[in-house]
Structures are given as structure tokens and as C-alpha cells.
Design a protein around this motif. Structure first.
Motif, mmCIF file in Angstrom:
data_model
loop_
_atom_site.group_PDB
_atom_site.id
_atom_site.type_symbol
_atom_site.label_atom_id
_atom_site.label_comp_id
_atom_site.label_asym_id
_atom_site.label_seq_id
_atom_site.Cartn_x
_atom_site.Cartn_y
_atom_site.Cartn_z
ATOM 1 N N LEU A 121 0.818 -1.205 0.000
ATOM 2 C CA LEU A 121 0.000 0.000 0.000
ATOM 3 C C LEU A 121 0.858 1.263 0.000
ATOM 4 N N SER A 122 1.927 1.278 0.801
ATOM 5 C CA SER A 122 2.772 2.477 0.873
ATOM 6 C C SER A 122 3.416 2.757 -0.478
ATOM 7 N N TRP A 123 3.844 1.706 -1.166
ATOM 8 C CA TRP A 123 4.463 1.881 -2.479
ATOM 9 C C TRP A 123 3.452 2.404 -3.491
ATOM 10 N N ARG A 124 2.271 1.805 -3.521
ATOM 11 C CA ARG A 124 1.258 2.205 -4.507
ATOM 12 C C ARG A 124 0.829 3.652 -4.295
ATOM 13 N N GLU A 125 0.616 4.039 -3.033
ATOM 14 C CA GLU A 125 0.157 5.400 -2.770
ATOM 15 C C GLU A 125 1.231 6.429 -3.119
ATOM 16 N N ALA A 126 2.484 6.150 -2.784
ATOM 17 C CA ALA A 126 3.554 7.095 -3.108
ATOM 18 C C ALA A 126 3.747 7.196 -4.614
ATOM 19 N N ALA A 127 3.667 6.081 -5.307
ATOM 20 C CA ALA A 127 3.829 6.098 -6.759
ATOM 21 C C ALA A 127 2.690 6.864 -7.419
ATOM 22 N N HIS A 128 1.494 6.739 -6.870
ATOM 23 C CA HIS A 128 0.328 7.411 -7.438
ATOM 24 C C HIS A 128 0.412 8.927 -7.283
ATOM 25 N N THR A 129 1.057 9.405 -6.214
ATOM 26 C CA THR A 129 1.123 10.841 -5.958
ATOM 27 C C THR A 129 2.524 11.391 -6.195
ATOM 28 N N ARG A 130 3.294 10.724 -7.017
ATOM 29 C CA ARG A 130 4.672 11.160 -7.253
ATOM 30 C C ARG A 130 4.696 12.575 -7.825
ATOM 31 N N PRO A 131 5.793 13.306 -7.599
ATOM 32 C CA PRO A 131 5.903 14.646 -8.183
ATOM 33 C C PRO A 131 5.913 14.555 -9.701
ATOM 34 N N ALA A 132 5.414 15.603 -10.337
ATOM 35 C CA ALA A 132 5.240 15.570 -11.789
ATOM 36 C C ALA A 132 6.548 15.283 -12.524
ATOM 37 N N HIS A 133 7.654 15.805 -12.023
ATOM 38 C CA HIS A 133 8.924 15.652 -12.730
ATOM 39 C C HIS A 133 9.963 14.869 -11.931
ATOM 40 N N GLY A 134 9.624 14.488 -10.706
ATOM 41 C CA GLY A 134 10.568 13.743 -9.886
ATOM 42 C C GLY A 134 10.402 12.246 -10.096
ATOM 43 N N ARG A 135 10.995 11.473 -9.195
ATOM 44 C CA ARG A 135 10.957 10.018 -9.329
ATOM 45 C C ARG A 135 10.650 9.366 -7.995
ATOM 46 N N VAL A 136 9.935 8.252 -8.063
ATOM 47 C CA VAL A 136 9.738 7.411 -6.894
ATOM 48 C C VAL A 136 10.731 6.263 -6.998
ATOM 49 N N ILE A 137 11.500 6.060 -5.954
ATOM 50 C CA ILE A 137 12.567 5.057 -5.938
ATOM 51 C C ILE A 137 12.334 4.136 -4.750
ATOM 52 N N SER A 138 12.641 2.872 -4.915
ATOM 53 C CA SER A 138 12.534 1.947 -3.795
ATOM 54 C C SER A 138 13.924 1.518 -3.347
ATOM 55 N N ASP A 139 14.056 1.333 -2.057
ATOM 56 C CA ASP A 139 15.291 0.802 -1.483
ATOM 57 C C ASP A 139 14.901 0.047 -0.221
ATOM 58 N N LYS A 140 15.832 -0.685 0.333
ATOM 59 C CA LYS A 140 15.561 -1.477 1.528
ATOM 60 C C LYS A 140 15.641 -0.606 2.774
ATOM 61 N N GLY A 141 14.646 -0.716 3.627
ATOM 62 C CA GLY A 141 14.660 0.007 4.889
ATOM 63 C C GLY A 141 15.073 -0.855 6.063
#
Length: 198
Positions: A121-141
Motif C-alpha cells: 500500500l505504501s508503495w502504490r500510494e507514493a507512486a500514485h502521488t509522485r511529483p510531476a517531474h521527480g521520481r519514486v525510488i525503492s530501497d531497503k529500509g
């Protein structure tokens, strides 16, 4: 306690750091040029204020820090504020604070870092509201959380890993996102050092 944070700067209406700056711009310049910092972690303070309106909260300082970083030729990295247990609907899932910051701080080089070992859910929501010109990146927490648990006594680790009074177990995605953002920042510093002529 562990000397992981080398220097502290306070800016604007915050005060009491080792060094003080007039605003976030001069604080970032001082961190880089005077203190030779590779990474600066910015946070709001002192305290937090909210009016229940879209722009009326102190979390908007995050947008100012992101934009200042971009203007000063840095790379802003943002861990989104995410909660699965917050009783307030506007902060459940991706917080409305992060939504608004992303809309107002949509810079080309903004990296929104989400923990790949967090909830879907956290990934989907962040990807859905990503900045228009920025990037959503995943890494290990997880590695960062494990480091804290290894380096500190269990009671101290429980004390450190609290968000809004709630323990890590209740706010796992919040801590994983922050840890993943730190891991990503460290990776970017390492790549810069490898490609440097110095």
C-alpha cells in the motif's frame, strides 16, 4: 551517542544547534561549504502546528527544504510520511502532508524513496502521488532498522523507534521509509565519490 551525526545547524525560528543560520538556504550552504557535509538531514521545528487545512501546517517546511536543496544544486530526497495505524483519516496511508508537499515541491530531481520491504500500500500510494517531474525510488529500509537494534540496548532502541508515541511495530512503514531514504542517500554519496577526480 554513536557520533553518527557530526554537526547540527538550526535555522530561522529554530535555535540551539552547534551553529545557527538565518534560513534553510544559508544552513544548507554552511553544511556543505563550511562543514563539508555529504548529506544534510532537514526537519521541521520547533514543534509542529496544524490547522486542519491543506496548507496550514508546519510540514510545509519540507517543501521549502526540498526547493532550497534544488536551487542550491543538491539532490533532495524525501521519505513520505505514511501510517497504517493513525486514527486521523487524513494521515492514514500517505499523509495529506506528504501529498501537499509533493504537489508543491515537484522538482525535476526530487527523489521520493519508499521502502521496498514495506507494505504494498505504501508503495502504490507514493507512486500514485509522485511529483510531476521527480521520481519514486525503492530501497531497503530493514538494514537501517536492524542497525539500530544491533547498536543500542533493546530498551533504548524501543525509545528511539517511536513515532507519534507509537512503537516501530505499529508504524513500520514510517521507519522503513526513513531508513530507505538514508540508505539511498549513502549510495548516492558513494557513487559520487567513485566518480570524483579528487
Amino acid at each position: 551517542e554513536k557520533d553518527w551525526i557530526r554537526h547540527t545547524l538550526t535555522a530561522g525560528h529554530s535555535f540551539g544547534g552547534q551553529w545557527e543560520a538565518v534560513n534553510v538556504y544559508s544552513a544548507l550552504v554552511a553544511a556543505r561549504c563550511a562543514l563539508r557535509a555529504d548529506v544534510a538531514v532537514t526537519c521541521i521545528g520547533p514543534g509542529a502546528v496544524g490547522t486542519g487545512t491543506r496548507f496550514g501546517h508546519s510540514g510545509m517546511q519540507q517543501a521549502q527544504s526540498i526547493n532550497a536543496t534544488t536551487i542550491l544544486n543538491g539532490m533532495p530526497i524525501m521519505p513520505p510520511r505514511f501510517s497504517c495505524t493513525d486514527e486521523r483519516r487524513r494521515h492514514r496511508g500517505l499523509s495529506h502532508h506528504s501529498h501537499t508537499v509533493l504537489e508543491c515541491a515537484a522538482r525535476d530531481d526530487l527523489r521520493v524513496v519508499v521502502a521496498e520491504d514495506g507494505t504494498d500500500l505504501s508503495w502504490r500510494e507514493a507512486a500514485h502521488t509522485r511529483p510531476a517531474h521527480g521520481r519514486v525510488i525503492s530501497d531497503k529500509g530493514g538494514p537501517g532498522i536492524q542497525l539500530l537494534r544491533t547498536e543500542f540496548e533493546p530498551e533504548r532502541a524501543r525509545e528511539l523507534l517511536r513515532y507519534m508515541g507509537r512503537p516501530l511495530e505499529d508504524e513500520r512503514d514510517f521507519f522503513l521509509a526513513a531508513s530507505a531514504a538514508g540508505r539511498f542517500a549513502a549510495m548516492m554519496v558513494g557513487m559520487k565519490e567513485e566518480n570524483s577526480d579528487d
